[in-house]
Design a protein around this motif. Sequence first.
Motif, PDB file in Angstrom:
ATOM      1  N   ALA A  38       0.809  -1.223   0.000  1.00  0.00           N
ATOM      2  CA  ALA A  38       0.000   0.000   0.000  1.00  0.00           C
ATOM      3  C   ALA A  38       0.843   1.274   0.000  1.00  0.00           C
ATOM      4  O   ALA A  38       0.336   2.359  -0.321  1.00  0.00           O
ATOM      5  N   LEU A  39       2.111   1.181   0.348  1.00  0.00           N
ATOM      6  CA  LEU A  39       2.941   2.376   0.534  1.00  0.00           C
ATOM      7  C   LEU A  39       3.268   3.171  -0.731  1.00  0.00           C
ATOM      8  O   LEU A  39       3.248   4.411  -0.698  1.00  0.00           O
ATOM      9  N   PRO A  40       3.626   2.541  -1.863  1.00  0.00           N
ATOM     10  CA  PRO A  40       4.046   3.343  -3.028  1.00  0.00           C
ATOM     11  C   PRO A  40       3.040   4.416  -3.435  1.00  0.00           C
ATOM     12  O   PRO A  40       3.433   5.551  -3.751  1.00  0.00           O
ATOM     13  N   GLU A  41       1.762   4.092  -3.415  1.00  0.00           N
ATOM     14  CA  GLU A  41       0.745   5.083  -3.791  1.00  0.00           C
ATOM     15  C   GLU A  41       0.730   6.253  -2.803  1.00  0.00           C
ATOM     16  O   GLU A  41       0.526   7.407  -3.196  1.00  0.00           O
ATOM     17  N   LYS A  42       0.961   5.951  -1.528  1.00  0.00           N
ATOM     18  CA  LYS A  42       0.979   7.009  -0.520  1.00  0.00           C
ATOM     19  C   LYS A  42       2.240   7.865  -0.615  1.00  0.00           C
ATOM     20  O   LYS A  42       2.224   9.046  -0.283  1.00  0.00           O
ATOM     21  N   LEU A  43       3.328   7.261  -1.051  1.00  0.00           N
ATOM     22  CA  LEU A  43       4.596   7.981  -1.148  1.00  0.00           C
ATOM     23  C   LEU A  43       4.702   8.814  -2.419  1.00  0.00           C
ATOM     24  O   LEU A  43       5.482   9.773  -2.479  1.00  0.00           O
ATOM     25  N   SER A  44       3.936   8.463  -3.433  1.00  0.00           N
ATOM     26  CA  SER A  44       4.057   9.100  -4.740  1.00  0.00           C
ATOM     27  C   SER A  44       3.952  10.624  -4.695  1.00  0.00           C
ATOM     28  O   SER A  44       4.777  11.323  -5.294  1.00  0.00           O
ATOM     29  N   PRO A  45       2.957  11.208  -3.978  1.00  0.00           N
ATOM     30  CA  PRO A  45       2.873  12.677  -3.953  1.00  0.00           C
ATOM     31  C   PRO A  45       4.082  13.330  -3.287  1.00  0.00           C
ATOM     32  O   PRO A  45       4.385  14.495  -3.560  1.00  0.00           O
ATOM     33  N   MET A  46       4.787  12.586  -2.428  1.00  0.00           N
ATOM     34  CA  MET A  46       5.927  13.150  -1.719  1.00  0.00           C
ATOM     35  C   MET A  46       7.143  13.318  -2.628  1.00  0.00           C
ATOM     36  O   MET A  46       8.076  14.052  -2.287  1.00  0.00           O
ATOM     37  N   ILE A  47       7.148  12.634  -3.786  1.00  0.00           N
ATOM     38  CA  ILE A  47       8.284  12.758  -4.707  1.00  0.00           C
ATOM     39  C   ILE A  47       8.376  14.182  -5.226  1.00  0.00           C
ATOM     40  O   ILE A  47       9.454  14.796  -5.240  1.00  0.00           O
ATOM     41  N   GLU A  48       7.237  14.735  -5.673  1.00  0.00           N
ATOM     42  CA  GLU A  48       7.231  16.106  -6.169  1.00  0.00           C
ATOM     43  C   GLU A  48       7.613  17.082  -5.060  1.00  0.00           C
ATOM     44  O   GLU A  48       8.362  18.042  -5.274  1.00  0.00           O
ATOM     45  N   GLU A  49       7.108  16.849  -3.855  1.00  0.00           N
ATOM     46  CA  GLU A  49       7.395  17.734  -2.727  1.00  0.00           C
ATOM     47  C   GLU A  49       8.880  17.721  -2.375  1.00  0.00           C
ATOM     48  O   GLU A  49       9.428  18.721  -1.902  1.00  0.00           O
ATOM     49  N   SER A  50       9.540  16.591  -2.607  1.00  0.00           N
ATOM     50  CA  SER A  50      10.955  16.460  -2.246  1.00  0.00           C
ATOM     51  C   SER A  50      11.879  17.210  -3.204  1.00  0.00           C
ATOM     52  O   SER A  50      13.023  17.491  -2.872  1.00  0.00           O
ATOM     53  N   GLY A  51      11.370  17.505  -4.410  1.00  0.00           N
ATOM     54  CA  GLY A  51      12.200  18.145  -5.422  1.00  0.00           C
ATOM     55  C   GLY A  51      13.092  17.178  -6.167  1.00  0.00           C
ATOM     56  O   GLY A  51      13.923  17.588  -6.984  1.00  0.00           O
TER      57      GLY A  51
END
Length: 307
Positions: A38-51
Amino acid sequence: MAESRQTVSETLAGIVERRPVLAPVLNAFAPLLEARSALPEKLSPMIEESGFVLPPWRQERAQQGAPLLAGASLKGLFPLLRKSADVLLPLLEALPGMNGYADALTSFFQNEEMCMRAADTLLTGHETALAEAAEETHLPPAVLLFALEVVVGPVLRALALKYDAPWDERASSWMQGFCPVCGSFPSISYLDKRVFDEKNAFLAGGGGKKHMHCALCGTEWHFRRGACPSCGKEGSGVMEFLRESENSRGERIDWCTKCKSYCPTVDLRECAGTPDMDAMALGMMHMDIVAAQKGLTPLKPSFWNQF
C-alpha cells in the motif's frame, strides 16, 4: 482487458488453502507484505514535494545494459524513507529472527547520512559498503540488508510507477535479466495468460510470454524464455525446470544448467487468477527448499530462501 491482480491477502489465502503447512510463515509475513504493497501510492505525492528529479529513460543507455537509476543518487528522498520506515519497521521487527534489533534499526533509519549512503549502495551493489554500514550499526549484514530492501523498496516502487514502462516499448529495449529500473534481480517470474479479444473471437493470443518481477522496485519486464537471467547463456538445454508431478498449479523452478542459478516461476495459464507476485514469491518457498536440495542458488537471495 487485462485481468486485475489479487491482493496480497487474497494470494496468501489461496496458497494457505492449497498448502496449509506454510500458514505459520505466510501469516507472519502477511502484515508486512500488505503494508508494503500500500505504501508506493501514498509515497508518490511526496516525490514532487521532495524536489527529486526523475532521471529520463535513455534508449542508448538501456541498450548498453545500464538500468535507469544506475549512477543516480537517492538524495532528497529521505522523508520518503522515513515514512516507509515508520510504517514498516514495527512490522519487520515482529518477524521471527528480527527480534532484538529494534533499537539499532530505528537509530539507523533516523540517521539521514548513514541511511541515504546505505540506500544508494542498493543501486550499486557494493557489498563492502553494506558490510561497513552493518559493522558501524552493530547489525548482522543480512539483517541490515533485509531491512534496507524492505524500507527502500516502496520508495523505489513509487519512482518506478512514474514511468510508463518504456523498457517494454520495443522488443530490443531491455535484454537483461536484471531490473531495467534499479538493477536488482527478480524474485519471481511468470508466464502470462492467454489473451482473448472480447470484440473479435478470432483474435486471441496463446500467452506464455515470460515476465520477470523485480524483488526490490516491483518493475516487470519481458525476458527470453530460453535464456538464463544470471549468466546470459541461452539455447537448447540451458534452461530446465522443476515442478511437482501433480497439482503444481503452474508453480515451478526455472534453473540454469550452466551456472546453477534459479528463479521461481508461475505459469498463469494454469492459474484461476493472477496473484500478487511478491506474495507468490514467498508462497513458493517449498520450491526453494527443493532447489536448495539440488544445490541450486537463488537468483535473488531473500529472507526465506537461505537454507
